[in-house]
Design an enzyme around this catalytic site. Structure first.
Site, mmCIF file in Angstrom:
data_model
loop_
_atom_site.group_PDB
_atom_site.id
_atom_site.type_symbol
_atom_site.label_atom_id
_atom_site.label_comp_id
_atom_site.label_asym_id
_atom_site.label_seq_id
_atom_site.Cartn_x
_atom_site.Cartn_y
_atom_site.Cartn_z
ATOM 1 N N TYR A 1 -9.436 3.253 6.698
ATOM 2 C CA TYR A 1 -8.266 3.870 6.066
ATOM 3 C C TYR A 1 -8.740 4.726 4.900
ATOM 4 O O TYR A 1 -9.648 4.331 4.158
ATOM 5 C CB TYR A 1 -7.302 2.784 5.574
ATOM 6 C CG TYR A 1 -5.892 3.270 5.315
ATOM 7 C CD1 TYR A 1 -5.066 3.629 6.369
ATOM 8 C CD2 TYR A 1 -5.402 3.368 4.017
ATOM 9 C CE1 TYR A 1 -3.777 4.065 6.147
ATOM 10 C CE2 TYR A 1 -4.102 3.806 3.780
ATOM 11 C CZ TYR A 1 -3.295 4.156 4.853
ATOM 12 O OH TYR A 1 -2.011 4.593 4.622
ATOM 13 N N ASN B 1 7.728 1.729 3.023
ATOM 14 C CA ASN B 1 8.405 2.127 4.261
ATOM 15 C C ASN B 1 9.712 2.891 4.034
ATOM 16 O O ASN B 1 9.903 3.954 4.632
ATOM 17 C CB ASN B 1 8.629 0.892 5.138
ATOM 18 C CG ASN B 1 7.324 0.269 5.579
ATOM 19 O OD1 ASN B 1 6.406 0.955 6.012
ATOM 20 N ND2 ASN B 1 7.213 -1.045 5.463
ATOM 21 N N SER C 1 9.780 -0.508 14.004
ATOM 22 C CA SER C 1 8.907 -0.697 12.843
ATOM 23 C C SER C 1 9.742 -0.678 11.569
ATOM 24 O O SER C 1 10.922 -0.302 11.582
ATOM 25 C CB SER C 1 7.851 0.406 12.791
ATOM 26 O OG SER C 1 8.473 1.659 12.510
ATOM 27 N N ARG D 1 9.724 -5.545 26.081
ATOM 28 C CA ARG D 1 9.322 -6.920 25.756
ATOM 29 C C ARG D 1 10.371 -7.842 26.351
ATOM 30 O O ARG D 1 11.466 -7.397 26.716
ATOM 31 C CB ARG D 1 9.237 -7.099 24.247
ATOM 32 C CG ARG D 1 10.578 -6.943 23.543
ATOM 33 C CD ARG D 1 10.400 -6.616 22.092
ATOM 34 N NE ARG D 1 9.868 -5.274 21.940
ATOM 35 C CZ ARG D 1 9.244 -4.857 20.825
ATOM 36 N NH1 ARG D 1 9.064 -5.693 19.823
ATOM 37 N NH2 ARG D 1 8.804 -3.630 20.738
ATOM 38 N N GLY E 1 1.616 8.077 11.986
ATOM 39 C CA GLY E 1 0.832 6.954 12.474
ATOM 40 C C GLY E 1 0.346 7.239 13.881
ATOM 41 O O GLY E 1 0.764 8.206 14.519
ATOM 42 N N TRP F 1 1.865 11.590 4.899
ATOM 43 C CA TRP F 1 1.295 10.387 4.302
ATOM 44 C C TRP F 1 1.894 10.256 2.914
ATOM 45 O O TRP F 1 1.755 11.142 2.072
ATOM 46 C CB TRP F 1 -0.229 10.494 4.245
ATOM 47 C CG TRP F 1 -0.926 9.247 3.800
ATOM 48 C CD1 TRP F 1 -0.517 7.961 3.996
ATOM 49 C CD2 TRP F 1 -2.170 9.166 3.089
ATOM 50 N NE1 TRP F 1 -1.421 7.073 3.463
ATOM 51 C CE2 TRP F 1 -2.450 7.783 2.898
ATOM 52 C CE3 TRP F 1 -3.072 10.112 2.612
ATOM 53 C CZ2 TRP F 1 -3.589 7.341 2.240
ATOM 54 C CZ3 TRP F 1 -4.208 9.665 1.963
ATOM 55 C CH2 TRP F 1 -4.464 8.300 1.781
#
Length: 397
Positions: free
Chosen positions: A79, A165, A203, A227, A301, A326
């Site tokens: 990172y 976030n 997310s 899922r 991402g 970012w």
């Protein structure tokens, strides 16, 4: 010594000591690493003596330290933003982990400015990257902290998940296409209804995007991985304000005729000029094909770890722009605007219009070996994509 107890909205209790004028040395514990590598192996628990405060420094008691996916990359050494290598806390150089969290001010050393910004008992979040939130106590410069507004009653869990976030979602919905009413100019008002398409919609950023878009009157089309519990997930995202939720398989299926459905959802009175990507791969290319003229594809991402390939025709004939975002880059050049944004976000959370992601508090206590073993298990769960967002709390011993 006065002892006060505060309890979050979800029943998690924290004890903070009112230590007005406490600026001397104190014992601290932290999750650290000496070298980059496998997160399940290299993390250690470390005890050290925190030095007396210098002028302008603030003594913090961390209540909760959040674990984000990027933290895994930090530990692996891949990172771009890395924690400071500390040579003052042990026999070997160590880095203290943690980029997000909430702390209580326990003391400060006056410098003519800090005493006007903060008071004992204030809650703060981090205003600079990689400050080390996975520790029990810290001495940090006051300029690196963002005080939470006292009139916004936030639980500890809400405060601990506020600084990364939600701001990422806010900026992506504000800076590329004028979707945020506070940042729209007169030329955009009264035009077509705006829509956003995003992958990774479950997310923490994706959930914030859904809720902010709902608040600002923007429609959302949301893509998630299939899922066993996908119907429950879809229902949850709809409850946050999602207009449409599809699995990637549903989205890519020719039989599903997704392109026609999206056109129908948007209608003649709408347009979709913004796509948000945190995955990459084929799904993202298909998202871009559905965008209106002059669209912006914003990548923040790459969870799929696959290259993003886009047809040249989208750039030539549809005037597509593909760019990245970012938050750390943005905050370096917008310190005052960040303060204003954080206050707005805190108000939305306090009003119940912006919910934090589902979280689990992991308490750290016991010997260094026991803490290291617990952190290894936590890292394994996160790498496997199991469970809720983890928040760390050092239990008083």
């Amino acid at each position: 010594m006065l002892l006060s107890t505060r309890t979050s909205a979800r029943g998690f209790a924290t004890t903070c000591r009112a230590l007005a004028g406490s600026t001397g040395p104190v014992d601290s514990r932290a999750v650290v690493f000496a070298e980059h590598g496998d997160p399940t192996r290299v993390l250690k628990s470390h005890r050290y003596r925190l030095a007396k405060l210098d002028k302008g420094q603030v003594r913090l008691r961390f209540e909760l330290g959040a674990i984000n996916p990027a933290d895994i990359n930090v530990i692996q050494g891949v990172y771009p933003s890395k924690p400071q290598v500390r040579e003052d806390i042990g026999a070997e150089p160590l880095s203290i982990m943690g980029n997000e969290g909430v702390a209580t001010v326990e003391g400060f050393e006056e410098d003519g400015t800090v005493e006007g910004r903060l008071k004992i008992g204030d809650r703060v979040v981090m205003g600079a990257p990689q400050l080390g939130t996975w520790q029990s106590h810290a001495n940090l410069p006051h300029a690196s902290l963002i005080p939470l507004p006292s009139d916004a009653e936030l639980s500890l869990r809400q405060a601990a998940t506020l600084a990364i976030n939600p701001p990422t979602a806010w900026r992506m919905l504000s800076d590329f296409i004028p979707l945020n009413p506070e940042h729209s100019d007169a030329a955009t008002k009264g035009k077509k209804k705006q829509w956003v398409i995003q992958n990774g919609a479950n997310s923490a950023v994706g959930q914030a995007v859904i809720q902010l878009a709902r608040e600002w009157g923007v429609g959302t089309i949301n893509l998630v991985r299939d899922r066993p519990s996908v119907n429950e997930l879809k229902s949850y995202l709809h409850s946050l304000g999602a207009d449409h939720v599809l699995t990637y398989d549903e989205f890519l299926s020719r039989e599903n005729n997704t392109r026609a459905k999206v056109k129908e959802w948007i209608g003649r009175d709408g347009e979709m000029r913004l796509a948000l990507n945190c995955v990459g791969g084929k799904e993202t290319a298909e998202m871009a094909k559905l965008m209106s003229m002059d669209g912006k594809l914003v990548t923040y991402g790459g969870m799929a770890k696959t290259a993003l390939a886009l047809p040249p025709s989208l750039f030539i004939f549809r005037k597509l722009t593909s760019t990245g975002f970012w938050l750390s880059n943005w905050t370096q050049t917008h310190p005052q605007e960040r303060q204003t944004m954080m206050r707005s976000l805190a108000e939305l959370v306090a009003q119940g219009k912006l919910k934090e992601p589902e979280t689990e508090v992991v308490e750290l206590a016991g010997s260094d070996a026991e803490v290291a073993e617990k952190m290894s298990g936590v890292m394994k769960r996160i790498e496997e994509g199991r469970g809720k967002k983890i928040l760390l709390h050092w239990r008083d011993e």
